[in-house]
Design a protein around this motif. Structure first.
Motif, PDB file in Angstrom:
ATOM      1  N   VAL A  68     -16.792 -30.779   7.541  1.00 57.10           N
ATOM      2  CA  VAL A  68     -15.594 -30.642   8.366  1.00 57.10           C
ATOM      3  C   VAL A  68     -14.744 -29.460   7.902  1.00 57.10           C
ATOM      4  O   VAL A  68     -14.199 -28.722   8.725  1.00 57.10           O
ATOM      5  CB  VAL A  68     -14.792 -31.956   8.431  1.00 57.10           C
ATOM      6  N   ASN A  69     -14.623 -29.233   6.590  1.00 57.07           N
ATOM      7  CA  ASN A  69     -13.879 -28.068   6.094  1.00 57.07           C
ATOM      8  C   ASN A  69     -14.505 -26.774   6.586  1.00 57.07           C
ATOM      9  O   ASN A  69     -13.795 -25.827   6.948  1.00 57.07           O
ATOM     10  CB  ASN A  69     -13.846 -28.053   4.561  1.00 57.07           C
ATOM     11  N   LEU A  70     -15.818 -26.733   6.586  1.00 54.98           N
ATOM     12  CA  LEU A  70     -16.517 -25.542   7.066  1.00 54.98           C
ATOM     13  C   LEU A  70     -16.277 -25.334   8.556  1.00 54.98           C
ATOM     14  O   LEU A  70     -16.034 -24.218   9.010  1.00 54.98           O
ATOM     15  CB  LEU A  70     -18.010 -25.657   6.764  1.00 54.98           C
ATOM     16  N   ILE A 101     -18.006 -35.251  13.368  1.00 57.98           N
ATOM     17  CA  ILE A 101     -17.114 -35.260  14.535  1.00 57.98           C
ATOM     18  C   ILE A 101     -15.789 -35.995  14.298  1.00 57.98           C
ATOM     19  O   ILE A 101     -14.728 -35.422  14.571  1.00 57.98           O
ATOM     20  CB  ILE A 101     -17.855 -35.785  15.778  1.00 57.98           C
ATOM     21  N   PRO A 102     -15.772 -37.243  13.814  1.00 57.32           N
ATOM     22  CA  PRO A 102     -14.473 -37.920  13.661  1.00 57.32           C
ATOM     23  C   PRO A 102     -13.460 -37.174  12.784  1.00 57.32           C
ATOM     24  O   PRO A 102     -12.317 -36.987  13.205  1.00 57.32           O
ATOM     25  CB  PRO A 102     -14.840 -39.285  13.083  1.00 57.32           C
ATOM     26  N   PRO A 103     -13.854 -36.709  11.583  1.00 56.65           N
ATOM     27  CA  PRO A 103     -12.840 -35.990  10.801  1.00 56.65           C
ATOM     28  C   PRO A 103     -12.436 -34.660  11.438  1.00 56.65           C
ATOM     29  O   PRO A 103     -11.298 -34.219  11.298  1.00 56.65           O
ATOM     30  CB  PRO A 103     -13.491 -35.788   9.432  1.00 56.65           C
ATOM     31  N   TYR A 104     -13.367 -34.039  12.161  1.00 57.93           N
ATOM     32  CA  TYR A 104     -13.026 -32.780  12.835  1.00 57.93           C
ATOM     33  C   TYR A 104     -11.995 -33.031  13.938  1.00 57.93           C
ATOM     34  O   TYR A 104     -11.010 -32.298  14.052  1.00 57.93           O
ATOM     35  CB  TYR A 104     -14.278 -32.117  13.415  1.00 57.93           C
ATOM     36  N   SER A 107      -8.469 -33.531  12.657  1.00 54.79           N
ATOM     37  CA  SER A 107      -7.766 -32.325  12.217  1.00 54.79           C
ATOM     38  C   SER A 107      -7.582 -31.296  13.322  1.00 54.79           C
ATOM     39  O   SER A 107      -6.691 -30.467  13.243  1.00 54.79           O
ATOM     40  CB  SER A 107      -8.490 -31.692  11.038  1.00 54.79           C
ATOM     41  N   GLN A 108      -8.414 -31.351  14.353  1.00 57.67           N
ATOM     42  CA  GLN A 108      -8.381 -30.357  15.431  1.00 57.67           C
ATOM     43  C   GLN A 108      -8.349 -31.085  16.773  1.00 57.67           C
ATOM     44  O   GLN A 108      -9.296 -31.022  17.556  1.00 57.67           O
ATOM     45  CB  GLN A 108      -9.611 -29.444  15.353  1.00 57.67           C
ATOM     46  N   LYS A 109      -7.289 -31.761  17.060  1.00 54.61           N
ATOM     47  CA  LYS A 109      -7.195 -32.637  18.236  1.00 54.61           C
ATOM     48  C   LYS A 109      -7.437 -31.925  19.560  1.00 54.61           C
ATOM     49  O   LYS A 109      -7.899 -32.524  20.520  1.00 54.61           O
ATOM     50  CB  LYS A 109      -5.842 -33.338  18.246  1.00 54.61           C
ATOM     51  N   GLN A 110      -7.173 -30.650  19.634  1.00 52.52           N
ATOM     52  CA  GLN A 110      -7.325 -29.902  20.880  1.00 52.52           C
ATOM     53  C   GLN A 110      -8.771 -29.451  21.140  1.00 52.52           C
ATOM     54  O   GLN A 110      -9.072 -28.950  22.205  1.00 52.52           O
ATOM     55  CB  GLN A 110      -6.387 -28.687  20.881  1.00 52.52           C
ATOM     56  N   GLU A 111      -9.662 -29.665  20.223  1.00 50.10           N
ATOM     57  CA  GLU A 111     -11.039 -29.165  20.317  1.00 50.10           C
ATOM     58  C   GLU A 111     -12.013 -30.195  20.888  1.00 50.10           C
ATOM     59  O   GLU A 111     -13.050 -30.465  20.305  1.00 50.10           O
ATOM     60  CB  GLU A 111     -11.522 -28.708  18.936  1.00 50.10           C
ATOM     61  N   THR A 112     -11.727 -30.766  22.030  1.00 52.51           N
ATOM     62  CA  THR A 112     -12.576 -31.833  22.549  1.00 52.51           C
ATOM     63  C   THR A 112     -13.840 -31.343  23.245  1.00 52.51           C
ATOM     64  O   THR A 112     -14.870 -32.007  23.188  1.00 52.51           O
ATOM     65  CB  THR A 112     -11.783 -32.723  23.523  1.00 52.51           C
ATOM     66  N   ALA A 113     -13.802 -30.201  23.893  1.00 47.80           N
ATOM     67  CA  ALA A 113     -14.963 -29.740  24.674  1.00 47.80           C
ATOM     68  C   ALA A 113     -16.202 -29.549  23.809  1.00 47.80           C
ATOM     69  O   ALA A 113     -17.290 -30.034  24.147  1.00 47.80           O
ATOM     70  CB  ALA A 113     -14.621 -28.453  25.411  1.00 47.80           C
ATOM     71  N   VAL A 114     -16.060 -28.864  22.694  1.00 42.60           N
ATOM     72  CA  VAL A 114     -17.205 -28.600  21.831  1.00 42.60           C
ATOM     73  C   VAL A 114     -17.735 -29.901  21.217  1.00 42.60           C
ATOM     74  O   VAL A 114     -18.938 -30.078  21.031  1.00 42.60           O
ATOM     75  CB  VAL A 114     -16.849 -27.545  20.746  1.00 42.60           C
ATOM     76  N   VAL A 115     -16.843 -30.841  20.945  1.00 43.40           N
ATOM     77  CA  VAL A 115     -17.242 -32.128  20.385  1.00 43.40           C
ATOM     78  C   VAL A 115     -17.981 -32.968  21.420  1.00 43.40           C
ATOM     79  O   VAL A 115     -19.002 -33.586  21.120  1.00 43.40           O
ATOM     80  CB  VAL A 115     -15.993 -32.865  19.836  1.00 43.40           C
ATOM     81  N   LEU A 116     -17.487 -32.986  22.642  1.00 41.83           N
ATOM     82  CA  LEU A 116     -18.149 -33.760  23.702  1.00 41.83           C
ATOM     83  C   LEU A 116     -19.565 -33.254  23.966  1.00 41.83           C
ATOM     84  O   LEU A 116     -20.466 -34.041  24.258  1.00 41.83           O
ATOM     85  CB  LEU A 116     -17.314 -33.724  24.982  1.00 41.83           C
TER      86      LEU A 116
END
Length: 129
Positions: A68-70, A101-104, A107-116
């Motif tokens: 997640v840090n990376l 995914i969960p820790p990312y 920390s990055q709540k606005q980054e949903t598209a790449v996670v989905l």
């Protein structure tokens, strides 16, 4: 006496029956701290050992504290790596990608598209570990 697994000529991790778990967790803790300053070296190391993870705790802790840090530092590059891991034949490598995914998201709540996009690739996974 612990067994020694060498992932390269430069790095050796000890995995024994008495202290293997503790050593792995100490190493993951150190990698977590170092990953914030030595992105490239830690990324290379994690990529090198990704297919040599054999237990749930190591996998999840590595995702939670290191990968997640990376990803926070270099989203595009790490998500390219995660996309490769998500289709790996090795179940622990796939889990390493999804456990990031969960820790990312925290920390990055606005980054949903790449996670989905990553989550969609796991929906047909037969192994629920």
């Amino acid at each position: 006496m612990p067994t020694v697994f060498s992932y390269s000529k430069k790095r050796i991790i000890f995995q024994g029956t008495l202290a293997g778990r503790e050593i792995r967790l100490i190493i993951i803790g150190a990698l977590s701290k170092i990953s914030k300053k030595e992105y490239q070296q830690i990324k290379e190391f994690v990529c090198e050992i990704a297919e040599n993870i054999y237990d749930l705790e190591t996998c999840d802790q590595l995702a939670l504290k290191v990968v997640v840090n990376l990803a926070i530092q270099e989203k595009e590059e790490i998500f390219r790596v995660l996309k490769k891991w998500i289709i790996s034949r090795d179940k622990w490598t796939r889990r390493l990608a999804i456990a990031t995914i969960p820790p990312y998201i925290r920390s990055q709540k606005q980054e949903t598209a790449v996670v989905l996009e990553l989550i969609k690739k796991t929906m047909e996974e037969k192994d629920k570990d």
